[in-house]
Scaffold this active site. Structure first.
Site, PDB file in Angstrom:
ATOM      1  N   ASN A 209      -3.041  -1.857  -1.828  1.00  0.00           N
ATOM      2  CA  ASN A 209      -3.570  -0.499  -1.949  1.00  0.00           C
ATOM      3  C   ASN A 209      -5.026  -0.518  -1.539  1.00  0.00           C
ATOM      4  O   ASN A 209      -5.706  -1.529  -1.752  1.00  0.00           O
ATOM      5  CB  ASN A 209      -3.506  -0.043  -3.411  1.00  0.00           C
ATOM      6  CG  ASN A 209      -2.115   0.418  -3.799  1.00  0.00           C
ATOM      7  OD1 ASN A 209      -1.321   0.789  -2.953  1.00  0.00           O
ATOM      8  ND2 ASN A 209      -1.842   0.383  -5.083  1.00  0.00           N
ATOM      9  N   ASP A 278       2.840  -0.244  -6.381  1.00  0.00           N
ATOM     10  CA  ASP A 278       4.055   0.183  -7.079  1.00  0.00           C
ATOM     11  C   ASP A 278       5.268  -0.663  -6.676  1.00  0.00           C
ATOM     12  O   ASP A 278       6.240  -0.759  -7.409  1.00  0.00           O
ATOM     13  CB  ASP A 278       4.331   1.663  -6.797  1.00  0.00           C
ATOM     14  CG  ASP A 278       3.384   2.564  -7.593  1.00  0.00           C
ATOM     15  OD1 ASP A 278       2.943   2.133  -8.678  1.00  0.00           O
ATOM     16  OD2 ASP A 278       3.070   3.674  -7.134  1.00  0.00           O
ATOM     17  N   LYS A 288       5.227 -17.939   8.401  1.00  0.00           N
ATOM     18  CA  LYS A 288       4.755 -16.727   9.068  1.00  0.00           C
ATOM     19  C   LYS A 288       5.876 -16.139   9.932  1.00  0.00           C
ATOM     20  O   LYS A 288       6.528 -16.881  10.685  1.00  0.00           O
ATOM     21  CB  LYS A 288       3.539 -17.091   9.923  1.00  0.00           C
ATOM     22  CG  LYS A 288       2.852 -15.905  10.506  1.00  0.00           C
ATOM     23  CD  LYS A 288       1.648 -16.327  11.319  1.00  0.00           C
ATOM     24  CE  LYS A 288       1.180 -15.159  12.149  1.00  0.00           C
ATOM     25  NZ  LYS A 288       0.295 -15.539  13.218  1.00  0.00           N
ATOM     26  N   PRO A 305       6.455  -3.850 -12.255  1.00  0.00           N
ATOM     27  CA  PRO A 305       6.357  -3.324 -13.626  1.00  0.00           C
ATOM     28  C   PRO A 305       5.181  -2.360 -13.737  1.00  0.00           C
ATOM     29  O   PRO A 305       4.157  -2.553 -13.085  1.00  0.00           O
ATOM     30  CB  PRO A 305       6.119  -4.579 -14.471  1.00  0.00           C
ATOM     31  CG  PRO A 305       5.616  -5.611 -13.521  1.00  0.00           C
ATOM     32  CD  PRO A 305       6.205  -5.289 -12.189  1.00  0.00           C
ATOM     33  N   ASP A 306       5.346  -1.326 -14.561  1.00  0.00           N
ATOM     34  CA  ASP A 306       4.217  -0.421 -14.829  1.00  0.00           C
ATOM     35  C   ASP A 306       3.438  -1.025 -16.001  1.00  0.00           C
ATOM     36  O   ASP A 306       3.864  -0.960 -17.161  1.00  0.00           O
ATOM     37  CB  ASP A 306       4.737   0.985 -15.164  1.00  0.00           C
ATOM     38  CG  ASP A 306       3.593   1.981 -15.244  1.00  0.00           C
ATOM     39  OD1 ASP A 306       2.500   1.618 -15.742  1.00  0.00           O
ATOM     40  OD2 ASP A 306       3.777   3.128 -14.801  1.00  0.00           O
ATOM     41  N   ILE A 307       2.310  -1.628 -15.680  1.00  0.00           N
ATOM     42  CA  ILE A 307       1.547  -2.398 -16.679  1.00  0.00           C
ATOM     43  C   ILE A 307       1.016  -1.494 -17.787  1.00  0.00           C
ATOM     44  O   ILE A 307       1.154  -1.782 -18.980  1.00  0.00           O
ATOM     45  CB  ILE A 307       0.385  -3.167 -15.989  1.00  0.00           C
ATOM     46  CG1 ILE A 307       0.964  -4.083 -14.897  1.00  0.00           C
ATOM     47  CG2 ILE A 307      -0.433  -3.943 -17.006  1.00  0.00           C
ATOM     48  CD1 ILE A 307      -0.075  -4.750 -14.010  1.00  0.00           C
ATOM     49  N   PHE A 323      -6.016   5.686 -15.160  1.00  0.00           N
ATOM     50  CA  PHE A 323      -6.743   6.279 -14.036  1.00  0.00           C
ATOM     51  C   PHE A 323      -5.733   6.853 -13.061  1.00  0.00           C
ATOM     52  O   PHE A 323      -4.682   6.246 -12.844  1.00  0.00           O
ATOM     53  CB  PHE A 323      -7.606   5.226 -13.329  1.00  0.00           C
ATOM     54  CG  PHE A 323      -9.035   5.248 -13.790  1.00  0.00           C
ATOM     55  CD1 PHE A 323      -9.381   4.748 -15.037  1.00  0.00           C
ATOM     56  CD2 PHE A 323     -10.033   5.783 -12.980  1.00  0.00           C
ATOM     57  CE1 PHE A 323     -10.696   4.781 -15.476  1.00  0.00           C
ATOM     58  CE2 PHE A 323     -11.354   5.817 -13.409  1.00  0.00           C
ATOM     59  CZ  PHE A 323     -11.691   5.321 -14.651  1.00  0.00           C
ATOM     60  N   LYS A 341       2.976   8.948 -19.165  1.00  0.00           N
ATOM     61  CA  LYS A 341       2.624   7.600 -19.640  1.00  0.00           C
ATOM     62  C   LYS A 341       2.407   7.561 -21.151  1.00  0.00           C
ATOM     63  O   LYS A 341       2.280   6.480 -21.730  1.00  0.00           O
ATOM     64  CB  LYS A 341       1.337   7.123 -18.949  1.00  0.00           C
ATOM     65  CG  LYS A 341       1.433   7.125 -17.430  1.00  0.00           C
ATOM     66  CD  LYS A 341       1.219   5.767 -16.831  1.00  0.00           C
ATOM     67  CE  LYS A 341       1.391   5.864 -15.330  1.00  0.00           C
ATOM     68  NZ  LYS A 341       1.532   4.590 -14.679  1.00  0.00           N
TER      69      LYS A 341
HETATM   70  N1  CTP Z   1      -0.525   1.428 -13.228  1.00  0.00           N
HETATM   71  C1  CTP Z   1      -0.104   0.249 -13.809  1.00  0.00           C
HETATM   72  N2  CTP Z   1       0.936  -0.440 -13.259  1.00  0.00           N
HETATM   73  C2  CTP Z   1       1.569   0.010 -12.164  1.00  0.00           C
HETATM   74  C3  CTP Z   1       1.135   1.210 -11.565  1.00  0.00           C
HETATM   75  C4  CTP Z   1       0.082   1.888 -12.116  1.00  0.00           C
HETATM   76  O1  CTP Z   1      -0.682  -0.167 -14.802  1.00  0.00           O
HETATM   77  N3  CTP Z   1       2.571  -0.672 -11.664  1.00  0.00           N
HETATM   78  C5  CTP Z   1      -1.633   2.186 -13.848  1.00  0.00           C
HETATM   79  C6  CTP Z   1      -2.876   2.280 -13.020  1.00  0.00           C
HETATM   80  O2  CTP Z   1      -3.799   1.242 -13.327  1.00  0.00           O
HETATM   81  C7  CTP Z   1      -3.438   3.631 -13.426  1.00  0.00           C
HETATM   82  C8  CTP Z   1      -2.196   4.444 -13.682  1.00  0.00           C
HETATM   83  O3  CTP Z   1      -1.206   3.510 -14.009  1.00  0.00           O
HETATM   84  O4  CTP Z   1      -4.153   3.580 -14.641  1.00  0.00           O
HETATM   85  C9  CTP Z   1      -1.785   5.209 -12.475  1.00  0.00           C
HETATM   86  O5  CTP Z   1      -0.563   5.793 -12.734  1.00  0.00           O
HETATM   87  P1  CTP Z   1       0.601   5.901 -11.663  1.00  0.00           P
HETATM   88  O6  CTP Z   1       1.578   6.899 -12.145  1.00  0.00           O
HETATM   89  O7  CTP Z   1       1.168   4.604 -11.315  1.00  0.00           O
HETATM   90  O8  CTP Z   1      -0.233   6.409 -10.496  1.00  0.00           O
HETATM   91  P2  CTP Z   1       0.202   6.405  -9.088  1.00  0.00           P
HETATM   92  O9  CTP Z   1       0.646   5.064  -8.599  1.00  0.00           O
HETATM   93  O10 CTP Z   1      -0.936   7.031  -8.386  1.00  0.00           O
HETATM   94  O11 CTP Z   1       1.472   7.335  -9.251  1.00  0.00           O
HETATM   95  P3  CTP Z   1       2.049   8.275  -8.177  1.00  0.00           P
HETATM   96  O12 CTP Z   1       2.174   7.382  -7.000  1.00  0.00           O
HETATM   97  O13 CTP Z   1       3.312   8.716  -8.775  1.00  0.00           O
HETATM   98  O14 CTP Z   1       1.023   9.369  -8.055  1.00  0.00           O
END
Ligand code: CTP
Length: 400
Positions: A209, A278, A288, A305-307, A323, A341
């Site tokens: 990202n 994501d 390579k 995983p969504d941390i 954020f 969340k």
């Molecule tokens: N976050 C996380 N782990 C992930 C993805 C995001 O901890 N795998 C946290 C980020 O650090 C941030 C927040 O989740 O605090 C962002 O939320 P998220 O819904 O994931 O945002 P986006 O990726 O921007 O979602 P979208 O693409 O749906 O807008």
């Protein structure tokens, strides 16, 4: 501009690092401080009073008996209107005198007679630094409430290597800024994630990202300034570690998740600033991928995983701050994300306004609604965020 209008007495003692103190004087003046310099006799062997005079725009003092101060009261008069005395460089001899209350020249007398706080930036040879006497004196000074910043490790002017180098002027100036911040998170443990994650495709290619990590690093710095114990988990970024924080470097979302899992048990506040990828590639390859070797190359992606969601759902979860970088409909998206969340506070900004920049514009969303923090340097927004978190925490604590 947290240093604007602050009145500092800058004391210089004898040491080659005195040249860095000239730079410090300049930095402080540029930040809006009123700087009054006092040099010991030994300091004047390394840098002239005229240099400090020119840089601060006011008299630089050297003599306890200077007739320009009425009634021979230089040792009292020169510090009474000051907010802070900063001694940089602070030699081993100066630290010994300050620890024992000795006062035999203008600077040591001013320090003994002061009403304002004292911050020292030691600078000396590695053996002088590690000598038991110096370490004993530092313990005494810290017990007396003196703020000690540095020293750093590295090459020394004498040709030896080790602890004893004075911090650079910008680092000392940041420590002075930190000193003046309210200690709203004293005793709290704060965990911050920052930067992007990088998901390998092969040994030289990756999915990532766009994120410089600057906002997360600013949050870590602001939390530490507010008195918190800070752990910073950083994806691949090229940024200096904020002073006084513990940094753990990671690469992938999985590595970040592991590091967060290990640290989350012992934190009170979790600020998830990282731009976590994501998705990751299901089967990264060890060699390579050659051009044309695979026709119609397709990458299979699996979700990471969504941390933040994991931490937020744990029993006894810390206070969680998310954020959100949005490209449009900021408020609508931010409110939905906060609800999804299940976190108490979400900081949202427009991605196109913040990416890589030193400035940002942030709006906070919590149970009381929407709070625009305005536009400004990331460190100033981070301080406002920290103040908001501290206020929410103290409301929670008082309800318990
Ligand atoms: N976050 C996380 N782990 C992930 C993805 C995001 O901890 N795998 C946290 C980020 O650090 C941030 C927040 O989740 O605090 C962002 O939320 P998220 O819904 O994931 O945002 P986006 O990726 O921007 O979602 P979208 O693409 O749906 O807008």
């Amino acid at each position: 501009m947290t240093l604007k209008g602050k009145r500092i007495l800058l004391g210089l003692t004898g040491g080659i690092a005195a040249y860095k103190a000239a730079e410090l004087a300049r930095t402080l003046v540029k930040s809006g401080c009123d700087v009054r310099a006092v040099l010991t006799e030994a300091a004047t062997r390394f840098v002239g009073a005229a240099t400090l005079q020119a840089l601060t725009g006011q008299t630089a003092w050297t003599d306890l008996w200077d007739p320009r101060v009425a009634d021979n009261m230089a040792h009292i008069e020169l510090s009474r209107d000051r907010d802070l005395i900063v001694v940089a460089p602070a030699s081993a001899d100066f630290l010994a005198k300050a620890a024992h209350g000795l006062a035999d020249d203008l600077l040591s007398t001013l320090v003994l007679a002061r009403r304002c706080p004292l911050l020292v930036a030691p600078a000396m040879n590695v053996e002088m630094w590690s000598n038991a006497a110096t370490q004993r004196n530092l313990l005494t000074l810290r017990d007396d409430g003196v703020v000690v910043v540095g020293p750093a490790e590295g090459d020394q002017a004498c040709g030896e290597t080790g602890m004893g180098r004075m911090l650079e002027a910008t680092a000392i100036s940041q420590e002075i800024e930190a000193f003046f911040q309210p200690k709203s998170l004293a005793g709290k443990r704060v965990l911050v994630t920052a930067g992007p994650t990088s998901e390998p495709i092969d040994p030289v290619r990756m999915i990532t990202n766009a994120s410089s990590g600057k906002m997360g690093f600013a949050v870590a710095r602001a939390a530490r300034e507010a008195g918190a114990e800070v752990t910073l988990i950083a994806g691949p970024v090229v940024l200096e570690t904020p002073a006084g924080t513990t940094r753990i470097d990671v690469r992938t979302a999985d590595e970040m998740f592991d590091a967060v899992k290990a640290a989350a048990q012992r934190c009170d506040i979790f600020v998830s600033v990282a731009a976590v990828s994501d998705y990751r590639v299901a089967n990264p390859v060890a060699q390579k991928i050659k051009k044309g070797a695979r026709r119609g190359l397709k990458l299979e992606l699996v979700e990471n995983p969504d941390i933040l969601a994991w931490v937020g759902k744990r029993r006894g979860a810390p206070f969680c701050v998310g954020f959100a970088a949005e490209s449009d409909r900021l408020a609508e998206n931010a409110k939905a994300k906060r609800a999804k969340k299940g976190i108490p506070l979400l900081a949202a900004n427009l991605a196109q306004e913040a990416l890589g920049a030193d400035d940002n514009a942030i709006t906070l969303f919590d149970d009381r609604g929407e709070h625009p923090l305005g536009r400004g340097p990331k460190i100033e927004l981070a301080r406002k965020l920290v103040a908001h978190v501290a206020a929410m925490q103290s409301r929670r604590d008082s309800r318990r």
